[in-house]
Design a protein around this motif. Structure first.
Motif, PDB file in Angstrom:
ATOM      1  N   TRP A   1      14.709  -2.170  -9.390  1.00  0.00           N
ATOM      2  CA  TRP A   1      13.889  -1.565  -8.342  1.00  0.00           C
ATOM      3  C   TRP A   1      12.445  -1.894  -8.664  1.00  0.00           C
ATOM      4  O   TRP A   1      11.998  -1.654  -9.769  1.00  0.00           O
ATOM      5  N   PHE A   2      11.710  -2.431  -7.786  1.00  0.00           N
ATOM      6  CA  PHE A   2      10.301  -2.798  -7.990  1.00  0.00           C
ATOM      7  C   PHE A   2      10.065  -3.462  -9.356  1.00  0.00           C
ATOM      8  O   PHE A   2       9.278  -2.988 -10.160  1.00  0.00           O
TER       9      PHE A   2
ATOM     10  N   PRO B   1       2.834   9.207  -3.158  1.00  0.00           N
ATOM     11  CA  PRO B   1       4.169   8.654  -3.022  1.00  0.00           C
ATOM     12  C   PRO B   1       5.016   9.526  -2.107  1.00  0.00           C
ATOM     13  O   PRO B   1       4.695  10.706  -1.961  1.00  0.00           O
ATOM     14  N   PRO B   2       6.070   9.074  -1.501  1.00  0.00           N
ATOM     15  CA  PRO B   2       6.596   7.713  -1.580  1.00  0.00           C
ATOM     16  C   PRO B   2       6.120   6.874  -0.392  1.00  0.00           C
ATOM     17  O   PRO B   2       6.864   6.718   0.571  1.00  0.00           O
TER      18      PRO B   2
ATOM     19  N   LEU C   1       8.604   0.576   2.797  1.00  0.00           N
ATOM     20  CA  LEU C   1       8.106  -0.295   1.737  1.00  0.00           C
ATOM     21  C   LEU C   1       7.663   0.508   0.516  1.00  0.00           C
ATOM     22  O   LEU C   1       7.493  -0.065  -0.557  1.00  0.00           O
ATOM     23  N   GLY C   2       7.492   1.806   0.699  1.00  0.00           N
ATOM     24  CA  GLY C   2       7.170   2.631  -0.457  1.00  0.00           C
ATOM     25  C   GLY C   2       8.396   2.969  -1.278  1.00  0.00           C
ATOM     26  O   GLY C   2       8.296   3.449  -2.396  1.00  0.00           O
ATOM     27  N   ILE C   3       9.587   2.734  -0.699  1.00  0.00           N
ATOM     28  CA  ILE C   3      10.817   3.125  -1.380  1.00  0.00           C
ATOM     29  C   ILE C   3      11.659   1.920  -1.760  1.00  0.00           C
ATOM     30  O   ILE C   3      12.247   1.874  -2.826  1.00  0.00           O
ATOM     31  N   ILE C   4      11.702   0.934  -0.852  1.00  0.00           N
ATOM     32  CA  ILE C   4      12.570  -0.224  -1.084  1.00  0.00           C
ATOM     33  C   ILE C   4      11.701  -1.461  -1.253  1.00  0.00           C
ATOM     34  O   ILE C   4      10.831  -1.716  -0.417  1.00  0.00           O
ATOM     35  N   PRO C   5      11.874  -2.191  -2.340  1.00  0.00           N
ATOM     36  CA  PRO C   5      10.988  -3.345  -2.576  1.00  0.00           C
ATOM     37  C   PRO C   5      11.065  -4.391  -1.465  1.00  0.00           C
ATOM     38  O   PRO C   5      10.053  -4.808  -0.927  1.00  0.00           O
TER      39      PRO C   5
END
Lengths: 577, 519
Positions: free
Chosen positions: A71-72, B422-423, B499-503
């Motif tokens: 993840w990231f 976040p998120p 986009l804050g949670i899934i790349p």
């Protein structure tokens, strides 16, 4: 480890969120359906939470039910969850409060029902996520995200000054934790060389461990011995106290420790029943949990230096909270200040770094969630009937509401630690731990240990005084107000929400062992790690390193196809080997 | 005079800009054949299609190695491709939100969209410019279009004031930039950035005054364009006076392109001169911009002005990323702060790549959040309130959660993202910038950054308070819906939250995008 076990924590954490999506799709007018679905979500979550609690093997590896996925990558973070004994206990507390909070709000919340339940469900996910995160950045994300639904709960459904209280709560907590973010980033960079850097808990902790030990060894030596340190140990020598301070302030605001507690009375008083219950029950524990899991193990040497100071603040919090309680006329404010006092015990127990203190503190975290949660719940029922928070508006309630009064008194006993209730075990252990601790030596005079203990004991006495005084004024004596003559006693729904609390008070008071069994491995490891900072302490090598599952390789993006056997899980590659 | 011999293939790297120019020309030409009352719905559609095509074209070049194009006057590298992508995202969202805005004012004309496209083409080319004259021409292409767009609704007093102010100050800043460029040319004998580093390092010892004056003038010129304190004075008035969708494009696109050009110029210049000086200059700029931007935003009750000041503050965070580009090496990093190194750290190229990534991701995040926020502002404002100045008052947001839960949710997401909670994508991008800054040793600047962003939360939250915690005002008029604005809001909200949670694929592009020409 079956597929189910692998994903159990994901299920527990994200189930409320899935149900939130379901609730979001319902029309806003369908109050009954919204309440029912939220309640079902919380109950199902409770079932899985209990399952996780039972699946946790006290003698097993430190972190169980682990799950890790990429993840990231670019940020150096992975999605990594898992629980140790303390986390799984607090998780149990959180899922236990969930359905009760929903039930408690069915008549209290009268408008914007849908948004309210959405906020509750999202809040549940963020709190559980923060408890199970094994990646520091992931923890931070949940830790911060928690503020948003809580802010809405206080600000939309709160009492008259709700907006001020909500903004104060948000800004206070945020300002503290932003500094922690800088510290987290700094720790990420120093704990490992390029290429091995990661926000993972194990990677950071293990990366800092050797340096912490070097540092600890030289602080025990003659003055100036630390000047010859090199590398990471030298960095920690210069920067460690600052980094620890950044972590400590963030968590101290959350706990809250005196003098950073001023947001709490406002937020508690203005929040609706659900908000107060969750705030007292779970979110405050994030502060103590943060000290336990992050601040102290990462920086044991800085902790050792700051211990007398922090313990003094904790003791001041205990006594100050209790004295403030004695001066209150507003019942909700009194319960809020009693939280300041109770959380002072939790902090004192952690800072004692003795087996009794740490165990008592962990147990007290659970107790406080149960007893203060129940107090807010019960007072919420009273407030719904009478719409006043002032003690002067009550009196003689026992005559019209006998069942309610009985329940309130039992919870009060738990709160003031009467033997036989859960509160007794927690507070007794904390006090014992404080008296047996080396806090006095750390502060420069061995006799001071007794002073810390004495003031903490004074807090217990004051605690009994303010609670009983309040109970007496509200429930006993003659009925002084005409409006109070026709109050109805608790109905079945209300009784059903209170009953689980009373059962827990008794069970945790008389049969603490099953709960303590799960806390014990965490306590042992916490002590071993905290003692790294104590000069000359004997270290238990087998309890120091954190072992977690490795990051799945890039090909398996979604899920590790072959479950990694936990017992043989390889340590995360350490840069210093 | 011998003309350069360019083949068709030489123009391929410029394709995104060419697509936008062609689209703009079609729009202008088609306008000739339309009566004043004809339907112009196709114009927005054409603009969006053009923007999407240009953005997609930019993405196809994302994985190509950095190379010189057009005889070295420009470069094509993943950095510029990503920036073109950001500009196209901003253009698409701004166009979608301008349809109903223009229709309500009876001002839907092809010129508007054509100017937006010309401006965006200029931004895309600016990000690719590798030579000072080319850079200046592209700045003028985008600036002239935005001057015209600012006073596009020419009937009111505010647009004329804003346009005039923007034009005068913009021209002034362009002059500064040009003068600085001339001085640098005088010192080095070249305008090509690639060739500049060598002569600069000799010129700095022989004619230090000339070089320093040139550098400072160029920085000042760029600081005007990105609205850095103390060159920010024009921003609130211009942002407030311009039509809201234009403000959105300005805050996202113009800023992004100016940052890209600034990074490219000083990345090259930094090779010739002492990077410590650039580090110092940009650190001071970043410090002032973050602190002043956030503090000045607090008293604003006018949401549009508040967003203008917030855009200044965001320029400050971006400047932290720019400052982080000029780390000289492990150990040296902390001298500025008077502290010892945290650790024998990251190799230089990696640290710089981090900073570049941070800047680019931040620009993308800011584009989504700010353009979305301006879209909400534009649907809430009413023409008749504009002269009174109450069109953008916080009161307009009262009780929005009850009137339009979807919009309130979107605006809350934008506000939290701008605040870096976040998120959201805003948090992730801020994290990336601050990560780069900490790695560069700019601890002090990072702490100022996070504390000023905590200040920022205060005014962002105030909007949320009004939306969720205030009752609906008496006699509130029904809010109009339009599919295009809704689409813009759905897209930007989804981006901000998801986009804050899934790349997602953006991370892959971003990893690539840190390779800049001449690294």
């Amino acid at each position: 480890m079956s597929f189910f076990d692998n994903h159990l924590l994901n299920l527990v954490v994200f189930l409320p969120l899935v149900f939130a999506a379901l609730v979001a799709l319902l029309p806003a007018g369908e109050h009954g359906q919204i309440r029912t679905i939220t309640f079902i979500a919380m109950v199902v979550d409770l079932v899985f939470g209990v399952w996780a609690y039972m699946t946790y093997v006290p003698g097993g590896p430190e972190f169980q039910l682990e799950y890790r996925a990429r993840w990231f990558d670019l940020f150096g973070t992975s999605y990594h969850v898992g629980v140790d004994g303390l986390a799984v206990s607090l998780l149990l507390l959180t899922v236990f409060l969930g359905p009760l909070v929903v039930l408690a709000s069915t008549t209290y919340i009268k408008f914007r029902i849908k948004e309210f339940h959405l906020a509750l469900l999202v809040l549940q996910t963020t709190m559980l996520g923060a408890l199970v995160s094994l990646d520091v950045l992931l923890f931070y994300i949940f830790f911060e995200a928690m503020l948003i639904p809580m802010y809405l709960l206080v600000g939309v459904w709160g009492a008259e000054d709700r907006q001020m209280a909500a903004v104060k709560f948000f800004l206070y907590t945020l300002a503290g934790s932003l500094l922690m973010l800088v510290a987290i980033i700094a720790v990420y960079f120093i704990s490992a060389p390029v290429g091995a850097r990661s926000f993972d808990y194990a990677s950071i902790y293990n990366g800092l461990l050797d340096a912490n030990r070097q540092l600890s060894a030289c602080t025990a030596g003659p003055a100036g011995a630390c000047d010859s340190l090199t590398g990471l140990a030298a960095t920690l020598y210069t920067w460690g106290p600052w980094l620890f301070a950044a972590f400590a302030i963030a968590f101290a605001v959350k706990v809250p420790m005196w003098p950073l507690h001023t947001w709490l009375p406002d937020a508690h008083v203005q929040a609706p029943v659900a908000g107060s219950m969750i705030l007292a029950g779970v979110t405050l524990k994030m502060g103590t949990f943060g000290f336990w899991r992050y601040a102290i193990p990462f920086f044991p040497v800085a902790t050792q230096q700051a211990r007398p100071f922090l313990a003094t603040l904790a003791v001041i919090g205990i006594v100050y909270g209790a004295l403030m309680c004695l001066a209150q006329r507003d019942i909700k404010k009194l319960i809020a200040y009693s939280s300041v006092s109770h959380l002072g015990y939790c902090m004192l127990g952690i800072l004692a770094i003795t087996a009794e203190g740490a165990t008592g503190s962990a147990y007290q975290m659970l107790n406080h969630g149960v007893s203060t949660g129940a107090l807010f719940l019960l007072f919420g029922y009273l407030y719904e009937r009478r719409h006043s928070r002032l003690m002067a508006d009550y009196g003689g309630i026992a005559k019209v509401m006998p069942v309610f009064t009985a329940a309130f008194v039992i919870i009060t006993f738990s709160s003031i630690a009467v033997p036989g209730t859960n509160g007794f075990i927690g507070e007794f252990l904390v006090l014992l731990g404080t008296f047996k601790s080396d806090l006095g030596e750390a502060a420069g005079n061995p006799h001071l240990t007794a002073v810390f203990g004495a003031f903490a004991t004074l807090g217990v006495i004051l605690g009994a005084a303010y609670m009983l005084w309040m109970v007496q004024k509200v429930f006993f004596g003659g009925i002084t107000h005409r409006e109070n003559q026709h109050l109805t006693d608790m109905n079945l729904r209300e009784g059903l929400t209170v009953l689980p609390f009373i059962v827990l008070v008794a069970v945790m008071g008389l049969q603490p062992q099953p709960f303590l069994d799960r806390l014990e491995p965490s306590t042992d490891r916490f002590l071993a790690r905290a003692r790294v900072g104590t000069p000359g302490a004997e270290l238990q090598e087998d309890r120091l390193r954190v072992e977690v599952m490795a990051l799945p390789s890039r090909q398996v993006v979604a899920a590790p196809s072959a479950p990694v056997p936990l017992a043989a899980a390889p340590a995360v590659p350490s840069p210093r080997q | 005079m011998n003309l350069p011999n360019l083949s068709l293939a030489d123009f391929l790297p410029l394709l995104p800009a060419i697509i936008m120019v062609v689209g703009a020309s079609i729009l202008l030409l088609s306008e000739v054949f339309l009566s004043t009352t004809a339907s112009r719905a196709y114009q927005a559609v054409l603009t969006v299609v053009t923007a999407v095509a240009a953005g997609a074209m930019a993405l196809t070049t994302m994985f190509e190695p950095p190379q010189e194009v057009m005889l070295g006057f420009g470069v094509l590298d993943p950095f510029s491709s990503f920036l073109t992508f950001v500009v196209c995202v901003g253009l698409t969202l701004a166009t979608l939100s301008s349809v109903s805005f223009l229709r309500k004012r009876g001002a839907e004309r092809g010129e508007f969209y054509a100017l937006m496209l010309f401006a965006s083409a200029g931004m895309s080319l600016l990000a690719m410019s590798n030579e000072l004259i080319t850079l200046f021409v592209n700045i003028e292409v985008l600036s002239l279009s935005t001057y015209a767009l600012t006073s596009y609704l020419r009937r009111g007093t505010r647009p004329s004031e804003a346009g005039f102010k923007y034009f005068i100050l913009g021209a002034f800043s362009s002059a500064l930039l040009l003068y600085g460029a001339a001085l640098l040319y005088g010192a080095t004998g070249t305008t090509h950035l690639t060739a500049m580093a060598g002569p600069l390092s000799t010129a700095i010892s022989s004619q230090p005054g000339l070089v320093y004056a040139g550098i400072i003038l160029v920085i000042a010129g760029f600081a005007f364009k990105v609205a850095a304190v103390p060159f920010h004075m024009w921003t609130p008035d211009v942002y407030e006076g311009a039509p809201t969708p234009v403000t959105a494009l300005m805050s996202a696109g113009v800023k992004a392109a100016a940052f890209a050009a600034m990074v490219r110029v000083f990345f090259m210049v930094g090779k010739g001169v002492d990077p410590q000086m650039l580090l110092g200059l940009f650190s001071v700029l970043a410090f002032l911009t973050m602190v002043a931007g956030n503090l000045l935003a607090i008293p604003q009750r006018n949401v549009k002005r508040m967003l203008a000041y917030s855009s200044i503050a965001h320029a400050g965070y971006l400047l932290v990323g720019v400052a982080a580009l000029f780390v000289t090496g492990p150990g040296e990093q902390f001298r500025l702060l008077g502290a010892s190194a945290l650790t024998g750290g990251t190799p230089l190229d990696l640290a710089r790549a981090e900073a570049l990534r941070g800047i680019l991701y931040y620009l993308l995040a800011y584009t989504f959040s700010a353009v979305g926020a301006f879209a909400i502002v534009s649907v809430l404002e009413r023409r008749e309130d504009e002269e009174k100045g109450t069109a953008w008052d916080l009161e307009r947001f009262s009780g929005l959660a009850q009137r339009k839960p979807g919009w309130a949710f979107a605006m809350a997401a934008f506000m939290l993202s701008l605040g870096g909670i976040p998120p959201t994508i805003g948090f992730m991008s801020k994290l990336l910038i601050f990560q780069a800054a900490v790695d560069a040793g700019l601890i002090g600047l990072t702490i100022v950054g996070v504390l000023s962003s905590a200040v920022g939360i205060y005014y962002y939250l105030r909007v949320v308070v009004y939306m969720f915690m205030r009752p609906v005002p008496e006699g509130a008029q029904a809010l109009e819906k339009s599919w295009s604005t809704e689409l813009a809001l759905v897209l930007s909200t989804a981006a901000v939250v998801i986009l804050g949670i899934i790349p997602g694929p953006i991370m892959g592009w971003l990893e690539q995008a840190s390779s800049i020409f001449g690294q």
